[in-house]
Design a protein around this motif. Structure first.
Motif, PDB file in Angstrom:
ATOM      1  N   SER A 165      38.976 -22.810 -17.885  1.00 17.56           N
ATOM      2  CA  SER A 165      38.479 -24.178 -18.008  1.00 17.56           C
ATOM      3  C   SER A 165      36.973 -24.179 -17.743  1.00 17.56           C
ATOM      4  CB  SER A 165      39.179 -25.106 -17.013  1.00 17.56           C
ATOM      5  OG  SER A 165      38.865 -24.732 -15.684  1.00 17.56           O
ATOM      6  N   SER A 166      36.369 -25.276 -18.110  1.00 22.77           N
ATOM      7  CA  SER A 166      34.942 -25.471 -17.855  1.00 22.77           C
ATOM      8  C   SER A 166      34.770 -26.815 -17.156  1.00 22.77           C
ATOM      9  CB  SER A 166      34.148 -25.466 -19.156  1.00 22.77           C
ATOM     10  OG  SER A 166      34.245 -24.211 -19.790  1.00 22.77           O
ATOM     11  N   CYS A 167      33.804 -26.877 -16.277  1.00 24.45           N
ATOM     12  CA  CYS A 167      33.562 -28.093 -15.530  1.00 24.45           C
ATOM     13  C   CYS A 167      32.549 -28.948 -16.288  1.00 24.45           C
ATOM     14  CB  CYS A 167      33.033 -27.755 -14.138  1.00 24.45           C
ATOM     15  SG  CYS A 167      32.859 -29.213 -13.085  1.00 24.45           S
ATOM     16  N   LYS A 196      31.932 -32.334 -15.406  1.00 23.46           N
ATOM     17  CA  LYS A 196      31.224 -33.156 -14.408  1.00 23.46           C
ATOM     18  C   LYS A 196      31.725 -32.719 -13.039  1.00 23.46           C
ATOM     19  CE  LYS A 196      30.404 -37.945 -13.126  1.00 23.46           C
ATOM     20  NZ  LYS A 196      30.762 -39.338 -13.379  1.00 23.46           N
ATOM     21  N   GLY A 197      30.867 -32.231 -12.219  1.00 24.52           N
ATOM     22  CA  GLY A 197      31.227 -31.633 -10.943  1.00 24.52           C
ATOM     23  C   GLY A 197      31.317 -32.641  -9.826  1.00 24.52           C
ATOM     24  N   PRO A 198      31.715 -32.238  -8.706  1.00 26.00           N
ATOM     25  CA  PRO A 198      32.148 -30.874  -8.383  1.00 26.00           C
ATOM     26  C   PRO A 198      33.600 -30.655  -8.817  1.00 26.00           C
ATOM     27  CG  PRO A 198      32.257 -32.216  -6.413  1.00 26.00           C
ATOM     28  CD  PRO A 198      31.701 -33.094  -7.519  1.00 26.00           C
ATOM     29  N   CYS A 199      33.870 -29.534  -9.468  1.00 23.03           N
ATOM     30  CA  CYS A 199      35.222 -29.191  -9.937  1.00 23.03           C
ATOM     31  C   CYS A 199      35.852 -28.249  -8.926  1.00 23.03           C
ATOM     32  CB  CYS A 199      35.159 -28.538 -11.319  1.00 23.03           C
ATOM     33  SG  CYS A 199      34.644 -29.664 -12.617  1.00 23.03           S
ATOM     34  N   GLU A 200      36.710 -28.800  -8.117  1.00 21.20           N
ATOM     35  CA  GLU A 200      37.381 -28.017  -7.095  1.00 21.20           C
ATOM     36  C   GLU A 200      38.851 -28.378  -7.087  1.00 21.20           C
ATOM     37  OE1 GLU A 200      35.364 -29.089  -3.539  1.00 21.20           O
ATOM     38  OE2 GLU A 200      33.525 -28.052  -4.084  1.00 21.20           O
ATOM     39  N   ALA A 254      42.783 -31.870  -8.197  1.00 22.00           N
ATOM     40  CA  ALA A 254      41.495 -31.405  -8.723  1.00 22.00           C
ATOM     41  C   ALA A 254      40.488 -32.541  -8.729  1.00 22.00           C
ATOM     42  CB  ALA A 254      41.672 -30.869 -10.140  1.00 22.00           C
ATOM     43  N   THR A 255      39.253 -32.169  -8.468  1.00 20.49           N
ATOM     44  CA  THR A 255      38.170 -33.150  -8.512  1.00 20.49           C
ATOM     45  C   THR A 255      37.260 -32.808  -9.682  1.00 20.49           C
ATOM     46  OG1 THR A 255      36.798 -31.810  -7.053  1.00 20.49           O
ATOM     47  CG2 THR A 255      38.209 -33.474  -6.019  1.00 20.49           C
ATOM     48  N   GLY A 256      36.476 -33.761 -10.112  1.00 17.99           N
ATOM     49  CA  GLY A 256      35.572 -33.543 -11.235  1.00 17.99           C
ATOM     50  C   GLY A 256      36.293 -33.679 -12.564  1.00 17.99           C
ATOM     51  N   ARG A 281      37.300 -31.644 -15.870  1.00 16.62           N
ATOM     52  CA  ARG A 281      37.445 -30.293 -16.423  1.00 16.62           C
ATOM     53  C   ARG A 281      37.832 -30.360 -17.894  1.00 16.62           C
ATOM     54  NH1 ARG A 281      38.986 -26.036 -12.351  1.00 16.62           N
ATOM     55  NH2 ARG A 281      38.810 -27.085 -10.371  1.00 16.62           N
TER      56      ARG A 281
END
Length: 155
Positions: free
Chosen positions: A62-64, A66-70, A76-78, A80
């Motif tokens: 996957s690609s982030c 809009k971060g933060p991708c955690e 999951a946040t952000g 992806r």
């Protein structure tokens, strides 16, 4: 009311017994079974091959955006972009299409072309025989006319 119900039932029965519906039902069942085979090939062969260069599970790519991708899953946040799952689905589609084409469509097309060529050859032979018979009959007629001679009355 009962006459309308009978005509609706008769129409439904005719619809179900039509060849197209039965063929479609068979195709759906075969397609569902075939999907299991393709999924097993992707999970058992393709994913490990991709895993030789990275992770074994394509869904984890996957690609982030809009971060933060955690985190993962619902936690999951952000934002992806899960391009790995799209790649996996695309590979499954391409494999399915290739197997269907090379194992079903191409052999059937070759078979139908051979059958059509045989039919055309048979028709061509029949035309030649018919033309030959016509020519023979004309020759017989001409020979009989010639044997009668000019004074036979032209019959």
């Amino acid at each position: 009311m009962s006459e309308k119900r009978e005509s609706v039932w008769a129409g439904f029965k005719a619809f179900l017994t039509r060849g197209n519906v039965v063929d479609l039902a068979v195709a759906v069942v075969i397609g569902a079974a075939f999907t299991n085979i393709v999924n097993a090939v992707v999970k058992g062969i393709i994913n490990p091959l991709v895993g030789a260069f990275g992770t074994k599970n394509l869904d984890s790519y996957s690609s982030c955006l809009k971060g933060p991708c955690e985190g993962a899953g619902d936690a999951a946040t952000g934002v992806r972009i899960l391009w790995g799952s799209v790649l996996g689905a695309t590979l499954q589609f391409v494999i399915t299409a290739a197997v269907v084409y090379f194992l079903m469509v191409l052999p059937m097309a070759k078979y139908l072309a051979r059958v059509e060529a045989r039919r055309k050859a048979k028709e061509g032979t029949q035309e030649i025989v018919e033309v030959s018979e016509l020519e023979v009959l004309k020759e017989i007629r001409d020979t009989l006319v010639a044997q009668r001679g000019p004074g036979a009355g032209g019959r």
